[in-house]
Design an enzyme around this catalytic site. Structure first.
Site, mmCIF file in Angstrom:
data_model
loop_
_atom_site.group_PDB
_atom_site.id
_atom_site.type_symbol
_atom_site.label_atom_id
_atom_site.label_comp_id
_atom_site.label_asym_id
_atom_site.label_seq_id
_atom_site.Cartn_x
_atom_site.Cartn_y
_atom_site.Cartn_z
ATOM 1 C CG HIS A 130 21.431 44.960 52.211
ATOM 2 N ND1 HIS A 130 21.192 44.054 51.202
ATOM 3 C CD2 HIS A 130 22.370 45.810 51.705
ATOM 4 C CE1 HIS A 130 21.920 44.340 50.149
ATOM 5 N NE2 HIS A 130 22.650 45.400 50.418
ATOM 6 C CB CYS A 167 27.685 42.986 48.825
ATOM 7 S SG CYS A 167 27.481 44.004 47.354
ATOM 8 C CG HIS A 180 26.248 48.146 52.081
ATOM 9 N ND1 HIS A 180 26.518 46.814 52.278
ATOM 10 C CD2 HIS A 180 25.489 48.208 50.967
ATOM 11 C CE1 HIS A 180 25.950 46.099 51.316
ATOM 12 N NE2 HIS A 180 25.309 46.928 50.506
ATOM 13 C CG HIS A 217 21.634 49.706 48.600
ATOM 14 N ND1 HIS A 217 22.661 49.962 47.735
ATOM 15 C CD2 HIS A 217 21.897 48.478 49.139
ATOM 16 C CE1 HIS A 217 23.499 48.937 47.727
ATOM 17 N NE2 HIS A 217 23.071 48.024 48.576
ATOM 18 C CG HIS A 273 8.087 54.546 53.731
ATOM 19 N ND1 HIS A 273 7.824 55.094 54.974
ATOM 20 C CD2 HIS A 273 9.052 55.320 53.175
ATOM 21 C CE1 HIS A 273 8.582 56.162 55.146
ATOM 22 N NE2 HIS A 273 9.335 56.315 54.073
ATOM 23 C CD GLU A 278 21.205 45.760 46.325
ATOM 24 O OE1 GLU A 278 20.605 44.939 47.043
ATOM 25 O OE2 GLU A 278 22.243 45.495 45.704
HETATM 26 ZN ZN ZN Z 1 23.915 46.370 49.160
#
Ligand code: ZN
Length: 151
Positions: free
Chosen positions: A15, A24, A28, A30, A69, A139
């Site tokens: 995201h 941010c 990138h 997570h 998922h 996150e």
């Molecule tokens: Zn992030």
């Protein structure tokens, strides 16, 4: 008497937060943890598989896998108004797993989104009270957000 249970699934998901003042804003990812929290009364019917349970953990897992998922794992979540990222992702072609959403994909907004994806699928066949109480999204190991149901 009220019980609460929680179950989570994890995904690797990309995201970015396009207007963020710091890092941010970069594309990138997570290791997200998506965790439901259910509340209600346990099944009291004698002899059924779910006796003593709010809801079978494996049934909750099935819902999390199907509606969370399998939608966002190894996918990129992009805000529909993030023109640069939408353009970049369109170069990847139709095969690329992209989820376009009408909100900035922060943990807070994703918790609300995830709540809405699974809420209607939380059901019981035994007449016990049962509801989705909250959806928690991790996150990073230090950062969680929660969306709570109205009441
Ligand atoms: Zn992030």
């Amino acid at each position: 008497m009220t019980s609460r249970i929680r179950r989570w699934v994890e995904t690797d998901t990309g995201h970015r937060v396009p207007n963020h003042k710091s890092k941010c804003r970069h594309m990138h990812g997570h290791r997200y943890r998506w965790e439901v929290e259910l509340e209600g009364e346990v099944v009291t019917q004698s002899g059924v598989s779910e006796e003593g349970m709010l809801m079978d953990f494996s049934d909750i897992s099935e819902i999390l896998n199907k509606y969370i998922h399998d939608v966002v794992d190894h996918a990129f979540i992009v805000y529909e108004s993030d023109e640069e990222a939408v353009a970049a992702l369109s170069l990847m072609g139709d095969e690329h797993r992209t989820l376009t959403v009408p909100f900035v994909p922060t943990a807070e907004n994703l918790a609300k989104w995830a709540f809405e994806q699974v809420d209607t699928h939380i059901k019981t066949s035994y007449g016990n009270s049962l509801r989705l109480r909250a959806f928690h999204v991790r996150e990073t190991p230090k950062s969680w957000a929660t969306w709570y149901s109205e009441s």
